[in-house]
Design an enzyme around this catalytic site. Structure first.
Site, PDB file in Angstrom:
ATOM      1  N   LYS A 102       0.879  -1.245  -0.062  1.00 56.99           N
ATOM      2  CA  LYS A 102      -0.054  -0.001  -0.048  1.00 56.99           C
ATOM      3  C   LYS A 102       1.031   1.474  -0.014  1.00 56.99           C
ATOM      4  O   LYS A 102       0.631   2.111  -0.726  1.00 56.99           O
ATOM      5  CB  LYS A 102      -0.980   0.033   1.117  1.00 56.99           C
ATOM      6  CG  LYS A 102      -1.791   0.917   1.198  1.00 56.99           C
ATOM      7  CD  LYS A 102      -2.774   1.191   2.624  1.00 56.99           C
ATOM      8  CE  LYS A 102      -2.061   1.499   3.724  1.00 56.99           C
ATOM      9  NZ  LYS A 102      -2.742   1.339   4.856  1.00 56.99           N
ATOM     10  N   ASP A 145      -6.531   1.598   0.911  1.00 55.79           N
ATOM     11  CA  ASP A 145      -6.741   1.420   2.119  1.00 55.79           C
ATOM     12  C   ASP A 145      -7.992   1.257   2.564  1.00 55.79           C
ATOM     13  O   ASP A 145      -8.680   0.618   1.897  1.00 55.79           O
ATOM     14  CB  ASP A 145      -6.063   3.010   2.711  1.00 55.79           C
ATOM     15  CG  ASP A 145      -7.208   3.978   2.428  1.00 55.79           C
ATOM     16  OD1 ASP A 145      -8.109   3.794   1.751  1.00 55.79           O
ATOM     17  OD2 ASP A 145      -7.217   5.287   3.161  1.00 55.79           O
TER      18      ASP A 145
END
Ligand code: SF4
Length: 225
Positions: free
Chosen positions: A120, A138
């Site tokens: 991420k 997220d």
């Protein structure tokens, strides 16, 4: 959600916010990297408060190493998990100085090999610092992609892969920020603000929060046209 709806979905988000970007303050790829590492399970506002002072004294990996782990902790102690984050940032700075000439690498594999940097975070850096059309999933983005029917998936990686397939190319570079901001301020976790949502008539969520009149405002506006 079909292709025509997806184009309309992003066209509306773009019209509302033509140049979306991160809410983290940074002035270089390195500062963005540090800010993103610090932002895990913390608010952007809290991170900005801490980095405001930190980046004045340590805007580069070398300066961060000179500040040292304890010095770094003093700046970030208001942020959750600050001990582990400080350790990772110092280790990352050591690698940046020793292996990359003090620069943040622009390749996924190198980024993901840095302590505290997962897929991420690497996606955020590749997208926001280096202009690649990556999509970092997220918690907000995961929720929005699933609720709306845009890119349903059981894991963040499944959602990311699906988004990369279904987001029209013209919107891919900024999709990450549009979806995060939409999830943070409109399609919120507990009470999504469907009555104020720009894409309510396109969204496939079956439990839309309704206005007192019982109909999402955006849907009423469309019906009235
Ligand atoms: S209509 Fe509601 S659930 Fe659908 S995207 Fe908008 S805020 Fe989220």
């Amino acid at each position: 959600m079909n292709k025509q709806k997806r184009i309309e979905f992003f066209a509306r988000l773009r019209a509302h916010n033509p140049r979306p970007t991160t809410e983290l303050n940074y002035a270089s790829p390195f500062e963005l990297l540090v800010a993103v590492i610090l932002s895990a399970q913390a608010t952007d506002k809290g991170v900005n408060k801490a980095t405001d002072g930190l980046f004045r004294v340590a805007p580069t990996p070398r300066a961060m190493l000179a500040l040292g782990e304890e010095g770094l902790k003093a700046h970030i102690k208001t942020i959750g998990l600050f001990n582990a984050k400080a350790r990772n940032i110092i280790k990352t700075c050591r690698i940046l100085v020793d292996s990359y000439g003090g620069q943040v690498p622009a390749q996924r594999r190198e980024l993901e090999s840095l302590p505290g940097v997962g897929r991420k975070t690497a996606n955020v850096i590749l997208n926001t610092a280096f202009g690649e059309p990556t999509i970092a999933v997220d918690t907000h983005l995961f929720r929005v992609a699933n609720r709306t029917g845009l890119a349903p998936g059981k894991t963040p990686l499944a959602v990311e892969k699906r988004l990369l397939k279904v987001v029209p190319e013209a919107f891919r570079q900024d999709a990450h920020h549009w979806l995060i901001l939409h999830g943070r301020y409109v399609c919120t976790a507990r009470r999504p603000r469907c009555g104020a949502c720009l894409v309510a008539d396109l969204c496939e969520y079956g439990y839309k929060e309704t206005s007192p009149a019982g109909t999402p405002a955006a849907a009423r506006m469309v019906a009235a046209e």
